[in-house]
Design a protein around this motif. Sequence first.
Motif, PDB file in Angstrom:
ATOM      1  N   ALA A   1      -5.247  -7.008  -1.731  1.00 13.11           N
ATOM      2  CA  ALA A   1      -4.692  -6.677  -0.415  1.00 13.11           C
ATOM      3  C   ALA A   1      -3.354  -7.379  -0.218  1.00 13.11           C
ATOM      4  O   ALA A   1      -3.205  -8.561  -0.543  1.00 13.11           O
ATOM      5  CB  ALA A   1      -5.656  -7.089   0.687  1.00 13.11           C
TER       6      ALA A   1
ATOM      7  N   TYR B   1      -1.977  -2.958   5.785  1.00 13.57           N
ATOM      8  CA  TYR B   1      -2.140  -3.409   4.401  1.00 13.57           C
ATOM      9  C   TYR B   1      -1.708  -2.372   3.373  1.00 13.57           C
ATOM     10  O   TYR B   1      -1.770  -1.162   3.615  1.00 13.57           O
ATOM     11  CB  TYR B   1      -3.622  -3.711   4.115  1.00 13.57           C
TER      12      TYR B   1
ATOM     13  N   LEU C   1     -10.733  -3.358   4.048  1.00 13.27           N
ATOM     14  CA  LEU C   1     -11.706  -2.448   3.459  1.00 13.27           C
ATOM     15  C   LEU C   1     -13.119  -2.830   3.878  1.00 13.27           C
ATOM     16  O   LEU C   1     -13.442  -4.003   4.037  1.00 13.27           O
ATOM     17  CB  LEU C   1     -11.604  -2.467   1.932  1.00 13.27           C
TER      18      LEU C   1
ATOM     19  N   THR D   1      -8.667   5.054   0.291  1.00 11.11           N
ATOM     20  CA  THR D   1      -9.528   4.220  -0.545  1.00 11.11           C
ATOM     21  C   THR D   1     -10.198   5.047  -1.631  1.00 11.11           C
ATOM     22  O   THR D   1     -10.287   4.626  -2.792  1.00 11.11           O
ATOM     23  CB  THR D   1     -10.601   3.529   0.318  1.00 11.11           C
TER      24      THR D   1
ATOM     25  N   TYR E   1      -3.245  -1.727  -0.467  1.00  9.85           N
ATOM     26  CA  TYR E   1      -4.292  -2.115  -1.409  1.00  9.85           C
ATOM     27  C   TYR E   1      -3.984  -1.515  -2.775  1.00  9.85           C
ATOM     28  O   TYR E   1      -3.598  -0.336  -2.885  1.00  9.85           O
ATOM     29  CB  TYR E   1      -5.665  -1.615  -0.946  1.00  9.85           C
TER      30      TYR E   1
ATOM     31  N   GLY F   1     -10.229  -5.252  -5.493  1.00 13.33           N
ATOM     32  CA  GLY F   1      -8.937  -4.780  -5.005  1.00 13.33           C
ATOM     33  C   GLY F   1      -8.060  -5.925  -4.546  1.00 13.33           C
ATOM     34  O   GLY F   1      -8.535  -7.023  -4.253  1.00 13.33           O
TER      35      GLY F   1
END
Length: 274
Positions: free
Chosen positions: A101, A235, A83, A66, A237, A99
């Motif tokens: 996903a 995921y 997140l 992240t 992102y 963001g």
Amino acid sequence: MKYRFVALLILLFIACSTLPRHESPIIRIKGSDTMFLLTRHWAEQYMREHPNISVYVQAGGTGTGTIALAKGEADICTASRPLRPDEVHMLAEKFGTVGIAVLVAKDAISIYLHPKNPLKDLSLEQLKSIYTGKFTNWKQVGGFDQPILLLNRMPNSGTYVYFQEHVLGGENYRPDAKTLATTAAIVRTVEKNVNAIGFGGIGYESPDMHCSVSGIEPTVENVMNDRYPITRYLYFYTINTPRGNVKKFIDWVLGAEGQSIVRQEGYFSIWNAK
């Protein structure tokens, strides 16, 4: 003529440096340790089929991915959890977006036990008692009279956070647990120590280290139907809606070939249970 050549080089440099990131032949992926082997397999196969594209994959944990995404050091963050609010805020503050996903696979968190450990099933409550430190000896859960060697992931791991939220109910981990950097390291340690217990993505599990949870095994059917108690999605992102080469790669991952690799790596396809 010389000056024209230099000017042409400058123009070419400017053109390349201002090329939109999504048109770059390089795709940078960083994040979840759980997803590392799976993502590396995707990348290797995709580059074989698209030799003009380079896909670089790094692990380090969902939190690390992240941060890399927010710094512009990654095009895709791989994540084994949604997140956190502070991570969403970080992206929103810098880019004005929370963001994007994309669900790419389904995972079951496995409980790793040594093959010679007589226990083959632990309830969620027993796991919570073990990982919070209420139980410190295997005899407290019906096993042999030996101290439990507790193995844990780093706090930047998405699996660490997910397990704490969904199994420990938000309580703190036992403070003297042995912390290891990767899921693979946890598996290797359990293989060498009969008193050890660890957890991680099912794709890392060795068949003879299997332990069911609350009487339910992490079979395809149980995971796809959410019967297995510790089931989650994995995921990708991105900062914005994927475009260009990043979109093409993600579309491929979600397609038949990419999802076939999901099953080969021991995870579960998001499309079907077969």
